[in-house]
Design an enzyme around this catalytic site. Structure first.
Site, short mmCIF file in Angstrom:
data_model
loop_
_atom_site.label_atom_id
_atom_site.label_comp_id
_atom_site.label_asym_id
_atom_site.label_seq_id
_atom_site.Cartn_x
_atom_site.Cartn_y
_atom_site.Cartn_z
CG ASP A 231 29.76 32.97 38.80
OD1 ASP A 231 29.58 34.18 39.03
OD2 ASP A 231 30.60 32.28 39.41
C1 BGC Z 1 31.65 34.91 41.46
C2 BGC Z 1 30.27 34.83 42.07
C3 BGC Z 1 29.76 36.22 42.37
C4 BGC Z 1 29.77 37.02 41.09
C5 BGC Z 1 29.27 38.43 41.27
C6 BGC Z 1 31.72 35.88 40.30
O1 BGC Z 1 33.03 36.18 39.98
O2 BGC Z 1 32.07 33.63 41.05
O3 BGC Z 1 30.29 34.05 43.22
O4 BGC Z 1 28.49 36.16 42.94
O5 BGC Z 1 31.08 37.09 40.60
O6 BGC Z 1 30.20 39.18 41.94
#
Ligand code: BGC
Length: 855
Positions: A231
């Site tokens: 993530d």
């Molecule tokens: C989130 C993810 C997301 C990523 C990119 C993170 O803050 O937890 O689900 O895909 O950001 O935006």
């Protein structure tokens, strides 16, 4: 050679040729959304994009207008994998192509342990089977369009506060049967191209460096051969992730996997070149799949586009309507017949508000939006019904954004921003001459990485627009920032969120609380609104650090006329008095339910509950429409005759709500999660929050309806509940004798569904299994193991529904054996239209037990 030629590349040969430096570069992203490209070897970069209720594209700030789909809980409520697969193909994969993205960061497959979870709206259900089947359909839809799906967040990322560090302490059995199950089913039925690891720790170790999760379960047991990415900023070191099997660190800004850090890990023999190349190979395999799946993206111009056909709009409207749940409908107050109405009062803070999705990375810029007020008015306009409106009680958390109220000198909606470099990278002094200016049509400006090229590290943004109100009013402004900001109106300082700050949850946890200030606006006069922003955080009590916001700079301006709550309530009640029917649209929004923090209460905001009670006392014909992505408490439920739960529905929100209210669409949505009567009834109550960084999943297997049944607690509305404008009967349960061979089991249950009412309708048949009481273990009483949807059944028509059962329907995770166990014995089957409306029961025998592993 076009980049898509990589589809024919020999990956093994390329891995051989990679230098160590190239391999290290490949296992981390570039910028926020891309993988690394190696021109020498013809390796193209691919772009990823959020996910899950639409495709935002590269930019949080001034993003490309897009289709916003219903929240995942709403998709779960359709209980319709076929429809969700179509959504995946037509509205996600096609949309990804319009955004030039080869991989979508979706679906989210976590579990609603507690509806307070900030991202509860983003996962399909509290039930692992429903989640997994809907997730598989979503992934299959997306990938059938040649676009890769990244299932997330693997695993046990079920709340937001402290998400980077909390430790989810989960028993092996609950982990397997509840939290991993959606992923496992998606893996079995859809084989996602990629997984995204969760931010948190799982049983003591961060998921992004957890070999049990990534190596033993995912790759060895489930035979996953795709790519695992972290993530965003969820990689916490070099060696842990590389060795555990984290292939790609995302994003590529502020990364760990630099030549320097990875080089030092190599030198210290914490990692080997061989392991780095293994990781790089998985990245390359993914890139190759992208080149094969949708070569036109790699060969295209990379531009993001917006396109909606009438067919797309129809599909969006249909999906949204399919997910709406008719919760209560005393004396068939609904559907409303416009022909029998003269005056309709629409009341509530959500009726005219822009409420499309939950907040955080799921949020995007919609290409169009139909508010509930608009959707309902459009229907009533045809019959010349008088429509009145009053807010009644406020439902927003932060003051609403002002893009529709502000205008530029040349009359466009919005304002103009100028970016200023500073006299040096470290200086706080802006240079007067701007380096860029831009028309901006939003007042929540999460600038993220969208800064003009060549700007110094520290920079200033100045945004100016004009505001005019019809009648003189005191106007309350709100200013939130990740950085520091000041608001001036007509040259007067109204808010100083600069000199001293109060840290808050905004902008993914990097921003301040909302600071407010009141200014007298004069009716008809043009007021100048000016915000000065600096991308350096200001000092706050307990945290004097003036940190540079290099990843998440942002500023948000909101505002609304100051309201006397008593007057607002009285106005709504007065309107209700004279109306034939009152439609109250209330609920939450993307500030209440969002990534970054959890809700603190299940109650509706402010004085909403009081408003509803007053409305229904004044006019018994009050229909309530609620909007929220997860459960809310409804203390007035016994007073109101009709309730429609409308989740977050995306662009067509109001049109789909109107379709249900006026009977153009006969509702068939079923709750994908339990609505409790009170917070204390929620399974994880008392152990949802962290204690010294740890979260004990003490309710264990008893998540959602399983807990309410186990403890004999009557919820407000049970899992699987949802009414229709017609009635159905269920009969003839026949269960075949299971066949067991080669570690597989197969049986079918058939039932007959009949439409016993007067209108065409759809219905969901839910089958719950009860495991035999032969072992020493405790099992939840009922577990959803199959469901089927009968669509558009005509009055009087009946249809046989076949529900298939396999080994998943009869297995539990044997903790002491580390294997799935099927016991010999008698299994209960309960079939109904809701978890609390079981109509038929039966049993089947498994004559010989067995154990299994894998999928
Ligand atoms: C989130 C993810 C997301 C990523 C990119 C993170 O803050 O937890 O689900 O895909 O950001 O935006």
């Amino acid at each position: 050679m076009p980049p898509s030629d990589f589809k024919n590349a020999n990956i093994d040969e390329i891995v051989e040729k990679l230098t160590t430096e190239e391999a290290i570069n490949l296992i981390a992203g570039v910028g926020f959304w891309h993988t690394h490209k190696v021109e020498r070897l013809g390796i193209p970069a691919v772009k990823v994009s959020d996910g899950p209720n639409g495709i935002r594209g590269n930019h949080f700030f001034m993003g490309t207008p897009a289709k916003c789909l219903p929240s995942a809980t709403a998709l779960g409520a359709t209980f319709d994998p076929e429809l969700v697969k179509t959504v995946g193909l037509k509205l996600i994969a096609e949309e990804a192509k319009l955004r030039a993205a080869s991989i979508v960061l979706a679906p989210t497959c976590n579990i609603q342990r507690n509806p307070l979870g900030g991202r509860s709206f983003e996962s399909f259900s509290e039930d692992p089977f429903l989640s997994g089947i809907i997730a598989a359909a979503y992934v299959n839809g997306v990938q059938s369009g040649g676009i890769g799906s990244t299932i997330k967040h693997f695993a046990a990322n079920d709340k937001e506060n402290e998400r980077f560090g909390y430790d989810s302490i989960v028993s092996p059995r609950a982990l397997r049967e509840i939290y991993l199950m959606p992923f496992m089913l998606a893996q079995k039925y859809a084989n996602p191209w990629a997984y995204m690891t969760a931010y948190n720790k799982l049983n003591g170790l961060h998921c992004s460096e957890n070999p049990t999760l990534l190596r033993d379960i995912l790759r060895k047991e489930w035979k996953f051969d795709g790519m695992v990415m972290s993530d965003w900023f969820g990689t916490y070191d070099v060696a842990g992730g590389v060795n555990a099997g984290l292939d790609l660190e995302m994003p590529g800004t502020n990364k760990w996997r630099t030549l320097e850090y990875a080089g030092r890990s190599l030198q210290a023999k914490k990692i080997t070149v061989r392991t780095i190349k293994e990781r790089a190979k998985n990245v390359l395999n993914l890139v190759q799949k992208c080149a094969q799946g949708a070569p036109e993206i790699l060969d295209g111009d990379g531009e993001e586009r917006t396109l909606e056909s009438e067919e797309d709009k129809e599909l969006m409207r249909k999906v949204a309507a399919e997910s709406i749940v008719l919760m209560k409908n005393t004396n068939n107050l609904l559907p409303l017949n416009p022909k029998s109405l003269k005056k309709v009062a629409i009341v509530g803070g959500n009726a005219k508000a822009f409420v499309v999705s939950g907040g955080g990375s799921a949020a995007l810029k919609t290409s169009y939006f139909v508010s509930p007020f608009q959707g309902i008015s459009d229907v009533l306009a045809g019959d010349n019904v008088e429509v009145t409106y009053a807010e009644g009680a406020r439902t927003f958390m932060n003051l609403p954004t002002l893009e529709n109220e502000l205008y530029t000198a040349d009359g466009r909606k919005g304002w103009i921003g100028t970016w200023h470099s500073h006299t040096s990278d470290d200086s706080m002094e802006p240079i007067e001459e701007p380096i860029a200016d831009r028309y901006i049509d939003e007042t929540r400006m999460f600038i993220s990485t969208s800064t003009p090229p060549g700007i110094t590290k520290r920079w200033t943004l100045r945004v100016k627009g004009f505001l005019k109100v019809e009648r003189s009013t005191k106007f309350e402004f709100g200013l939130t920032t990740a950085g520091r900001a000041k608001l001036y109106v007509d040259g007067n300082l109204v808010i100083d969120n600069w000199t001293r700050q109060r840290r808050g949850d905004s902008f993914f946890g990097t921003g301040t609380v909302e600071e407010t200030g009141v200014y007298d606006l004069v009716g008809g006069k043009e007021h100048e609104v000016y915000v000065e922003y600096l991308n350096v955080r200001g000092p706050a009590d307990g945290d004097e650090d003036e940190q540079l916001m290099d990843s998440n700079p942002g500023v948000r301006l909101g505002g609304a006329p100051v309201q006397d709550p008593e007057e607002a309530m009285a106005e709504a009640v007065a309107l209700a008095k004279g109306a034939d029917v009152v439609i109250a649209v209330v609920g939450l929004n993307a500030d209440w339910e969002t990534e970054g923090y959890d809700r603190t209460t299940l109650a509706l905001p402010g004085r909403t509950d009081e408003l509803i009670s007053k409305l229904v006392q004044t006019n018994p014909k009050t229909v309530v429409v609620t909007q929220s992505g997860s459960a809310i408490t409804l203390p007035w439920i016994d007073e109101v005759p009709a309730l429609v739960h409308a989740w977050y529905l995306g662009n067509p929100t109001g049109a789909s709500i109107a379709d249900v209210l006026f009977g153009k669409h006969n509702p068939s949505g079923k709750l994908s999660l339990t609505f409790p009567k009170r917070e204390e009834d929620v399974p994880s109550f008392g152990h949802f929050h962290t204690e010294a960084g740890r979260i004990r999943y003490a309710e264990d297997l008893y998540v959602g309806y399983k807990h309410y049944q186990h403890r004999n607690i009557t919820p407000l509305f049970a899992f699987g509940h949802g009414l229709s404008y017609t009635t159905f009967s269920l009969s003839n349960l026949n269960i075949s004798k299971p066949t067991v061979a080669d570690g597989e089991l197969s049986a079918t249950a058939t039932v007959t569904v009949k439409n016993t009412g007067n209108v065409v309708g759809s219905q969901v048949v839910q089958l719950y299994v009860t495991l035999p009481k032969t072992s020493l273990l405790t099992h939840p009483e009922l577990q959803l193991k199959a469901f089927g949807k009968v669509k558009d059944l005509a009055p009087g028509q009946e249809q046989e529904v076949t529900l298939r059962l396999d080994k998943y329907a009869v297995s539990y995770w044997g903790e002491t054996l580390d294997t799935w166990v099927v016991e010999r014995g008698s299994y209960g089957v309960s079939v109904g239209f809701a978890s609390d409306a079981i109509a038929l029961r039966g049993t089947f025998e498994v004559e010989k037990g067995f154990e299994w592993n894998g999928l």
